[in-house]
Design an enzyme around this catalytic site. Sequence first.
Site, short mmCIF file in Angstrom:
data_model
loop_
_atom_site.label_atom_id
_atom_site.label_comp_id
_atom_site.label_asym_id
_atom_site.label_seq_id
_atom_site.Cartn_x
_atom_site.Cartn_y
_atom_site.Cartn_z
N ARG A 51 47.26 10.52 66.40
CA ARG A 51 46.80 11.29 65.24
C ARG A 51 47.37 12.65 65.42
O ARG A 51 47.74 13.36 64.45
CB ARG A 51 45.11 11.23 65.23
N THR A 52 47.22 13.35 66.66
CA THR A 52 47.20 14.89 66.72
C THR A 52 48.78 15.18 66.34
O THR A 52 49.16 15.73 65.51
CB THR A 52 46.84 15.46 68.16
N LYS A 80 63.12 16.48 84.18
CA LYS A 80 64.18 17.08 85.29
C LYS A 80 63.57 18.28 86.17
O LYS A 80 64.30 18.91 86.83
CB LYS A 80 65.36 17.77 84.50
N ARG A 101 50.50 19.65 73.54
CA ARG A 101 49.62 19.16 74.38
C ARG A 101 50.04 19.10 75.62
O ARG A 101 51.23 18.48 75.99
CB ARG A 101 49.51 17.59 73.62
N HIS A 129 40.24 21.19 72.97
CA HIS A 129 41.26 20.51 71.89
C HIS A 129 40.84 21.29 70.59
O HIS A 129 40.10 20.59 69.79
CB HIS A 129 40.95 19.30 72.17
C1 NCD Z 1 41.37 12.82 71.62
C2 NCD Z 1 42.16 13.47 72.69
O1 NCD Z 1 43.32 13.46 72.74
O2 NCD Z 1 41.45 14.24 73.41
N1 NCD Z 1 42.15 12.13 70.69
C3 NCD Z 1 42.47 12.97 69.43
O3 NCD Z 1 43.19 14.03 69.72
N2 NCD Z 1 42.30 12.47 68.56
C4 NCD Z 1 40.35 11.87 72.18
C5 NCD Z 1 40.59 10.76 73.40
O4 NCD Z 1 41.83 10.65 73.48
O5 NCD Z 1 40.04 10.12 73.65
#
Ligand code: NCD
Length: 305
Positions: A51-52, A80, A101, A129
Amino acid sequence: MKHLIDPMDLTVEEIDQLIALAGDILVDKTKYQEVCKHKSLATLFFEPSTRTRLSFEAAMLELGGNVLGFSSANSSSAAKGESVSDTVRVVSGYADIIAMRHPKEGAPFVASQKVDTPIINAGDGGHNHPTQTLTDLMTISQEKGHLDNLTVGLCGDLKFGRTVHSLIKAMTRYKNVKFVMISPEELRLPDYIIKDVIEKNNVEYKEVRSMDEVMPELDILYMTRVQKERFFNEQDYIRLKDSFILDEEKLINAKKDLCIMHPLPRVNEISTKVDDDPRACYFKQARYGKFIRMALIMTMLGVNA
Ligand code: NCD
């Protein structure tokens, strides 16, 4: 706001403006379809995501911009031995804005110290997040019509769940919000969040070990997955993974206008039978995520319709 690393980098007013802009994009997408022409977004994902990353990319593409990036550490020069700082310095020459991320807490912050290109934290370890929080706040605002006067149940892995940590931080700023933390003892909310965030802001809260006893009080039920990748030992994960499973029976005593949320991915913690309940908001929530990211990208790049 130059970078977005922590949900508290945004004021309540800025969040309101982002939600309002996202709401406008939702109803009038064509007005925005070229505002980011010739701009590019890089998504640097050192940890898995569906999703993100895809909602960031969809957001930029629907604003008329371009996207580049990688979706795992293995497919980047991190494999690397390149440092995050070096990767970001290089990518800042290729993109106007970067969403990153990383499994290490603080990695996006370190990156943001090295470059002028705006950096968005798309999840750092068990820490924060902020764009999921914006998604969650937009969902609550759209579904409930307000962000104050709410009893918010947070259920599952409150120890490692970064979406929970960020949402609590952001929501302590709204009036008359109460938190009900539902988790096994071993996965309870870290003390630093209870003390430095909840108690410091005089927010009412309680911790419980079962869902049934609190269900009738809740306006929001925020379910989360047990964060397998952050466990040190597999036995503990196996023992705790199915601690809470939301099914139709558990919802019998819930409010008629409860809003059930989940950042997704879901594993077992919500029965698929709940998906057709009108109170299930998690797929709508994922959709709102794209619109709020469109608003965020526009705001950080300083572009208007
Ligand atoms: C979440 C995350 O990555 O922290 N997912 C997301 O970004 N929608 C929740 C999860 O991974 O459980």
